[in-house]
Every structure is written in structure tokens, then in C-alpha cells.
Design a protein around this motif. Structure first.
Motif, mmCIF file in Angstrom:
data_model
loop_
_atom_site.group_PDB
_atom_site.id
_atom_site.type_symbol
_atom_site.label_atom_id
_atom_site.label_comp_id
_atom_site.label_asym_id
_atom_site.label_seq_id
_atom_site.Cartn_x
_atom_site.Cartn_y
_atom_site.Cartn_z
ATOM 1 N N GLY A 51 0.796 -1.217 0.000
ATOM 2 C CA GLY A 51 0.000 0.000 0.000
ATOM 3 C C GLY A 51 0.825 1.261 0.000
ATOM 4 O O GLY A 51 0.308 2.343 -0.295
ATOM 5 N N THR A 52 2.107 1.154 0.321
ATOM 6 C CA THR A 52 3.002 2.316 0.235
ATOM 7 C C THR A 52 3.263 2.613 -1.239
ATOM 8 O O THR A 52 3.424 1.687 -2.032
ATOM 9 C CB THR A 52 4.324 2.026 0.955
ATOM 10 N N PRO A 53 3.294 3.888 -1.668
ATOM 11 C CA PRO A 53 3.561 4.203 -3.085
ATOM 12 C C PRO A 53 4.778 3.451 -3.603
ATOM 13 O O PRO A 53 5.830 3.437 -2.951
ATOM 14 C CB PRO A 53 3.806 5.719 -3.056
ATOM 15 N N PRO A 54 4.662 2.797 -4.756
ATOM 16 C CA PRO A 54 5.741 1.916 -5.236
ATOM 17 C C PRO A 54 7.053 2.626 -5.528
ATOM 18 O O PRO A 54 8.103 2.000 -5.533
ATOM 19 C CB PRO A 54 5.144 1.296 -6.513
ATOM 20 N N ASP A 55 6.996 3.941 -5.790
ATOM 21 C CA ASP A 55 8.233 4.664 -6.120
ATOM 22 C C ASP A 55 8.880 5.319 -4.903
ATOM 23 O O ASP A 55 9.894 6.005 -5.020
ATOM 24 C CB ASP A 55 7.958 5.724 -7.191
ATOM 25 N N LEU A 56 8.326 5.117 -3.703
ATOM 26 C CA LEU A 56 8.856 5.784 -2.516
ATOM 27 C C LEU A 56 10.280 5.343 -2.219
ATOM 28 O O LEU A 56 11.173 6.178 -2.024
ATOM 29 C CB LEU A 56 7.960 5.500 -1.314
ATOM 30 N N ALA A 57 10.520 4.037 -2.174
ATOM 31 C CA ALA A 57 11.861 3.535 -1.821
ATOM 32 C C ALA A 57 12.899 4.005 -2.828
ATOM 33 O O ALA A 57 13.997 4.425 -2.451
ATOM 34 C CB ALA A 57 11.848 2.010 -1.736
ATOM 35 N N ALA A 58 12.556 3.956 -4.134
ATOM 36 C CA ALA A 58 13.505 4.385 -5.166
ATOM 37 C C ALA A 58 13.829 5.866 -5.021
ATOM 38 O O ALA A 58 14.982 6.286 -5.182
ATOM 39 C CB ALA A 58 12.934 4.097 -6.553
ATOM 40 N N ALA A 59 12.822 6.669 -4.699
ATOM 41 C CA ALA A 59 13.056 8.109 -4.525
ATOM 42 C C ALA A 59 13.978 8.366 -3.331
ATOM 43 O O ALA A 59 14.871 9.225 -3.394
ATOM 44 C CB ALA A 59 11.722 8.830 -4.333
ATOM 45 N N LEU A 60 13.781 7.633 -2.249
ATOM 46 C CA LEU A 60 14.635 7.813 -1.075
ATOM 47 C C LEU A 60 16.049 7.317 -1.334
ATOM 48 O O LEU A 60 17.024 7.907 -0.859
ATOM 49 C CB LEU A 60 14.023 7.096 0.125
ATOM 50 N N GLU A 61 16.190 6.226 -2.074
ATOM 51 C CA GLU A 61 17.525 5.731 -2.430
ATOM 52 C C GLU A 61 18.280 6.766 -3.246
ATOM 53 O O GLU A 61 19.477 6.988 -3.029
ATOM 54 C CB GLU A 61 17.407 4.425 -3.202
ATOM 55 N N ARG A 62 17.591 7.399 -4.218
ATOM 56 C CA ARG A 62 18.230 8.454 -5.011
ATOM 57 C C ARG A 62 18.640 9.616 -4.122
ATOM 58 O O ARG A 62 19.728 10.174 -4.270
ATOM 59 C CB ARG A 62 17.277 8.950 -6.109
ATOM 60 N N HIS A 63 17.784 9.964 -3.193
ATOM 61 C CA HIS A 63 18.073 11.085 -2.285
ATOM 62 C C HIS A 63 19.329 10.810 -1.464
ATOM 63 O O HIS A 63 20.191 11.688 -1.322
ATOM 64 C CB HIS A 63 16.873 11.299 -1.368
ATOM 65 N N VAL A 64 19.459 9.612 -0.954
ATOM 66 C CA VAL A 64 20.637 9.260 -0.153
ATOM 67 C C VAL A 64 21.882 9.227 -1.019
ATOM 68 O O VAL A 64 22.942 9.736 -0.648
ATOM 69 C CB VAL A 64 20.422 7.896 0.540
ATOM 70 N N ARG A 65 21.747 8.639 -2.214
ATOM 71 C CA ARG A 65 22.910 8.496 -3.097
ATOM 72 C C ARG A 65 23.441 9.857 -3.528
ATOM 73 O O ARG A 65 24.652 10.056 -3.656
ATOM 74 C CB ARG A 65 22.509 7.664 -4.315
ATOM 75 N N ARG A 66 22.560 10.819 -3.750
ATOM 76 C CA ARG A 66 22.991 12.134 -4.211
ATOM 77 C C ARG A 66 23.550 13.005 -3.091
ATOM 78 O O ARG A 66 24.428 13.835 -3.307
ATOM 79 C CB ARG A 66 21.810 12.853 -4.866
ATOM 80 N N GLY A 67 23.041 12.808 -1.877
ATOM 81 C CA GLY A 67 23.382 13.747 -0.823
ATOM 82 C C GLY A 67 24.354 13.273 0.228
ATOM 83 O O GLY A 67 24.874 14.084 0.993
ATOM 84 N N TYR A 68 24.628 11.946 0.265
ATOM 85 C CA TYR A 68 25.435 11.441 1.375
ATOM 86 C C TYR A 68 26.481 10.458 0.869
ATOM 87 O O TYR A 68 26.172 9.317 0.526
ATOM 88 C CB TYR A 68 24.539 10.774 2.430
ATOM 89 N N LEU A 69 27.717 10.908 0.831
ATOM 90 C CA LEU A 69 28.836 10.089 0.385
ATOM 91 C C LEU A 69 29.022 8.898 1.325
ATOM 92 O O LEU A 69 28.984 9.025 2.525
ATOM 93 C CB LEU A 69 30.113 10.930 0.372
ATOM 94 N N ALA A 70 29.206 7.735 0.742
ATOM 95 C CA ALA A 70 29.549 6.498 1.472
ATOM 96 C C ALA A 70 28.393 5.938 2.293
ATOM 97 O O ALA A 70 28.606 5.037 3.096
ATOM 98 C CB ALA A 70 30.757 6.721 2.377
ATOM 99 N N VAL A 71 27.184 6.453 2.119
ATOM 100 C CA VAL A 71 26.031 5.876 2.811
ATOM 101 C C VAL A 71 25.320 4.926 1.847
ATOM 102 O O VAL A 71 24.920 5.321 0.756
ATOM 103 C CB VAL A 71 25.054 6.966 3.299
ATOM 104 N N ASP A 72 25.184 3.688 2.257
ATOM 105 C CA ASP A 72 24.544 2.674 1.429
ATOM 106 C C ASP A 72 23.076 2.549 1.838
ATOM 107 O O ASP A 72 22.688 2.938 2.947
ATOM 108 C CB ASP A 72 25.247 1.329 1.614
#
Length: 542
Positions: A503-524
């Protein structure tokens, strides 16, 4: 999954999809051969984990590739960079760290072009970069095999020709490693790291041609392990360093050069790979604390792993039988229950708005059929019930340790470091430390107007709870989740775990992964699906 190449189809260029296919085939091939490679691992330390370390490094690389494909349609340059960056973050052991540098060296060239000539240049740069990363290169190792592969295809040509020549050059070099190092000669095997690299190049040949290449006709196939156990003096381990130390390091180039000198004086098997502010450091030392302190002086070390080379002796009962241990975890959602069950845990699944009773927890402890049980309640409100259940089980003769995990993400972190072969107390300490190092948050939707620690919320508002308290009130699930993540990561972090419910929007996790990848070096980032019965989103930051 990436496309399947038709038989005898010839690729002219390694496009993004081909690179994705290569990373998947590397992972599959190393998965098939990891036990065989582990069995011939006698140098630099006969700890029998080279195949596993290479596999885990390849797994991290492939997960990074899949992450960029899940987020968008990447081009080839983005794909190969993701593969190299993932390997850098997840590199394990001596050979895994060198493999990460090989992929990084290749990525620097393949980002510019991916035809046969560029592949030849990429393999040459990879071999050179790997040698530069090792403090004292030794012939008869993965470095020898990498250099031979690069020389064999130096003339360039069509992509299939270059890949095939590199593979054949590596196969030939691998066969000679047995005579280049005395420890390999005595064991009757080839170098395990070199064997792993041949496997990686074989997956490349299969990607560009659609055909599986011939396996090496070397002692790696047919002599699966040394004919007899090797003495310490035959393995190169007698009198050698006691610990393997690995960590990621955020530091400037100048500081890393000083770090190399200091670690080289402290130990051996020193490999430092990376660049652009992020490095993976590997060294064998007697003083693990000094190796970590050197990293602290150079920059910010994290994901620190210290391994003692001496074998861990498992606990036994009076008859010498192996102690039996299990983990019981309380989890929301079918997906998490399945995930924990695959990791070996006995699970108790919560129902929306209803906590499990003490009898359910006692029954789960009994169902685990173990003399020792670690109980993970994964909910603050369940702690007293879990404590009572543990006492009842102890009265039945079961040794129970209750780790006061307050959220499912803490339980997953604890389960990830669980090692049943360790002594019980040591295992509980390690699991408790992993859980305690994981900050947690939850997103929920307000059912009615109410007062919160962040202000007044209205029915339908999105609530971001950090460590159990409402910290953010928003109207959009994704924007609120980004805000919560930013607040949590402002205090630092190395791994973000996202658990999404049905029931969670299907693109939520992908959007958050992109956010982390762009803003935080070395955070997986790792994402799990909880299924029904879980909050919309759970977040963990380790």
C-alpha cells in the motif's frame, strides 16, 4: 533482470544493459565457485574465505547496479561507476579489496568508451591501479593474473577479441601461479584470488559472446583443496599478524599517503583502494587498535571490521556436541517474517493494533528447539511481555537472552551479525551492539486531530516519528520521509535500511535511495518489503 544474449550474438560495445548483465553473471559465477575458491585459499593467510570475500564484493557491486536501474534508466558510464562504487563500499578481504580497485580502474576508462580498444585500455589501467594500491606487490597472485590479462589484449580490436584474449591470458597466468609462490607449490593449488579474477573475466566473455568459456585447466579444478592439512609454516601464517582490519575512510589524498606509511610499518598485506575522498583500507596487523587509530588521524573511518585469524572454538556440551542456538524475532508484516525466517530466525508476526501475548512468545521459544535463544521483541511496548516470556522459558531450562530492540530495523541489524558458532555471551553482546547502533524512525498517517511533540496534527497528516517521538508533520509521504532521513543522517550514518509495507507508493523507496545516493557520500541503502500489517515505512540508520 537484464536481457539474455542470444547464442553467438556479438556485442560491439558494452552498453548499460550489457554491463548490468556482466555484474549479474559475475555474481552467479562466483556464487557457484566460492566454495572451491575458498578451499584453495592458502595465501596470504590460509583462512579459507577468498571465494566468499570475492562473492560478497561482487554482490555489493551488483546491488549498486540494480539500484541505479531501479531509480532510472542509467547510461553505461553511470552503470560502470555504480558497479565500481558498490564494490568499493562492500569490498571484503585482501582479494575483494583488490577486485574493487580493478573495477575502479576499469570504470575510469569505460566511462569514456566501451568498445574493444577501450576495454583493452581499461584492463591495463585496472592492473596498474591494483598494483599501486598494494604496498608490496607479490607475483603469483591476483595481481599477476590481472597484468597478464591486460598484456594479452593490449593490441585492442573487436570487443569479443579483446575479452577472449584477456580471459585466455588470465587462464595461462593462473596456471603458472602454482610455481611462483612456495606456499602454492607445497599446497598443490593455484592462487585463489587469481582464480576469482579468471571467473570474473569468464563472465565478461559470456556477456559479449553469449557462450560460456572453457574453465581453466589448472589445479584449481580437480585439486579442490590441499591433499593434507598444511602446517602453519606451510601457509605463511606462523608468526604472522593476528588480525585483519578493514574500514572505509573519508580522507584527503595527502592524509592517505601518510596513512599508507604508518600502516605499512604496523603490519603487512596492506591494500588501500579508492579516491575522490573515499577509500577502503585493508591491512593485517597485531595491534588492531593502532590500525584504527591511524585511520582516525587520517580522516573518518567507519564500517570497521576486525577479524582474528585464530579459529573460533564453538561452545560444546558435556558430550562434546555443538551448542544449539536460535533467534526468536517479533516482526510486523509477512515480508519481514519471511526475511527473518530465511536468516534462520523463528518469527512471531504481529497483527495490526494487536501485540502478541506472552504465551505466543513462550511457544515460539519452545518451537525454536534450542538450548540457547536470543529474543528480539522489536517493540518498546512489548518489552515487559517479552521479559516475562523469557523468565518462563528459563524456568523450563532454556537459556534465554532478551535484547531490548525497539523497532524491526534494530532486530534486522542484530540478526545480521548473529553467529551461532560464537560463545553465547559474545553473540549477545555483538547483536546488542548492532541493535544499539541503529537509530530508527517510522512514518504513519494520523487518524485524528491530536497534539504531538512537533505540534498539532490533523487527520490524514503524515507523521514522521524518530525514536518513538513525532518529529515531523507533513502532507506528502515522500517529502516527509526525506525530511526524516535528513534529520537522522545529520548525526552521521553508514547504512540506511528502508522497510516498506503493502500500500506504500511503489516509487517511494527508489526516490529515497536516489536522495541518499545524491546527498550522502559512502552511505549505502537497503530496502525490504514488509507486506501487509506493517507501518507504511520503517527507517533504520546504522
Amino acid at each position: 533482470m537484464s536481457r539474455a544474449l542470444q547464442p553467438f550474438e556479438e556485442l560491439v560495445e558494452l552498453d548499460a544493459e550489457a554491463l548490468r548483465t556482466w555484474s549479474a553473471r559475475v555474481l552467479d559465477a562466483l556464487g557457484r565457485e566460492r566454495a572451491e575458491i575458498d578451499a584453495i585459499n592458502v595465501y596470504p593467510v590460509a583462512d579459507g574465505d577468498t571465494g566468499t570475500n570475492l562473492y560478497l564484493t561482487a554482490e555489493a557491486a551488483h546491488q549498486a547496479v540494480e539500484a541505479v536501474f531501479a531509480a532510472a534508466e542509467p547510461d553505461a558510464a553511470e552503470t560502470v561507476r555504480a558497479m565500481a562504487h558498490g564494490a568499493l563500499l562492500g569490498a571484503r578481504g585482501n582479494s575483494g579489496t583488490i577486485l574493487a580497485q580493478l573495477l575502479r580502474g576499469m570504470a575510469a576508462v569505460l566511462a569514456e568508451g566501451r568498445d574493444g580498444d577501450h576495454l583493452a585500455r581499461a584492463l591495463a589501467e585496472a592492473a596498474d591501479a591494483a598494483r599501486r594500491a598494494v604496498a608490496h606487490p607479490v607475483e603469483g597472485t591476483i595481481l599477476t593474473v590481472a597484468s597478464a590479462a591486460a598484456r594479452a589484449c593490449a593490441a585492442g580490436g573487436r570487443l569479443v577479441e579483446v575479452a577472449g584474449s584477456a580471459y585466455e591470458g588470465a587462464r595461462t597466468a593462473l596456471a603458472t601461479t602454482r610455481g611462483q609462490l612456495d606456499v602454492l607449490t607445497r599446497a598443490g593449488v593455484v592462487d585463489a584470488g587469481g582464480q576469482g579474477l579468471v571467473t570474473v573475466l569468464g563472465a565478461l566473455v559470456e556477456t559479449v559472446t553469449g557462450r560460456t568459456p572453457l574453465r581453466p585447466e589448472t589445479p584449481a579444478h580437480g585439486v579442490v583443496a590441499p591433499a593434507a592439512p598444511l602446517a602453519a609454516e606451510d601457509c605463511g601464517t606462523e608468526g604472522g599478524p593476528a588480525y585483519e582490519v578493514i574500514y572505509l575512510l573519508e580522507a584527503e589524498d595527502a592524509a592517505v599517503e601518510l596513512l599508507r606509511s604508518r600502516l605499512d610499518a604496523l603490519g603487512e598485506s596492506l591494500v588501500v583502494v579508492g579516491g575522490d575522498g573515499l577509500w577502503n583500507v585493508h591491512v593485517h596487523v597485531d595491534d588492531a587498535g593502532a590500525a584504527v587509530e591511524a585511520g582516525v588521524e587520517a580522516g573518518r573511518p567507519h564500517r570497521i571490521r576486525v577479524t582474528h585469524f585464530a579459529s573460533t572454538v564453538p561452545e560444546t556440551d558435556a558430550r562434546g556436541a555443538r551448542a544449539q542456538r536460535a533467534v526468536v524475532a517479533v516482526v510486523p508484516g509477512e515480508g519481514l517474517a519471511g526475511l527473518c525466517a530465511e536468516a534462520g530466525a523463528t518469527t512471531v508476526q504481529t497483527r495490526p493494533g494487536e501485540q502478541p501475548a506472552g504465551d505466543e512468545l513462550v511457544d515460539a521459544i519452545r518451537r525454536a528447539h534450542a538450548r540457547e535463544v536470543v529474543l528480539l521483541p522489536n517493540d518498546t511496548e512489548l518489552r515487559q511481555t517479552a521479559a516475562a516470556a523469557a523468565e518462563r522459558a528459563r524456568a523450563e531450562g532454556i537459556r534465554v537472552a532478551l535484547i531490548p530492540t525497539r523497532a524491526a530495523v534494530q532486530g534486522i541489524a542484530a540478526l545480521a551479525v548473529h553467529e551461532p558458532d560464537r560463545r553465547f555471551d559474545e553473540d549477545v553482546v555483538a547483536m546488542t551492539a548492532a541493535a544499539g547502533a541503529t537509530r530508527y524512525a517510522e512514518l504513519a498517517v494520523a487518524e485524528r486531530q491530536s497534539f504531538t511533540s512537533a505540534g498539532v496534527c490533523q487527520a490524514g497528516d503524515v507523521l514522521g516519528l524518530i525514536e518513538g517521538d513525532v518529529a515531523v508533520i507533513g502532507q506528502d509521504l515522500t517529502e516527509t520521509a526525506r525530511t526524516v532521513l535528513d534529520r537522522m543522517l545529520s548525526a552521521g550514518g553508514e547504512l540506511v535500511t528502508l522497510i516498506v509495507a503493502d500500500g506504500t507508493p511503489p516509487d517511494l523507496a527508489a526516490a529515497l535511495e536516489r536522495h541518499v545516493r545524491r546527498g550522502y557520500l559512502a552511505v549505502d541503502t537497503t530496502t525490504y518489503h514488509a507486506g501487509e500489517g506493517a507501518p507504511p515505512l520503517l527507517i533504520g540508520v546504522e
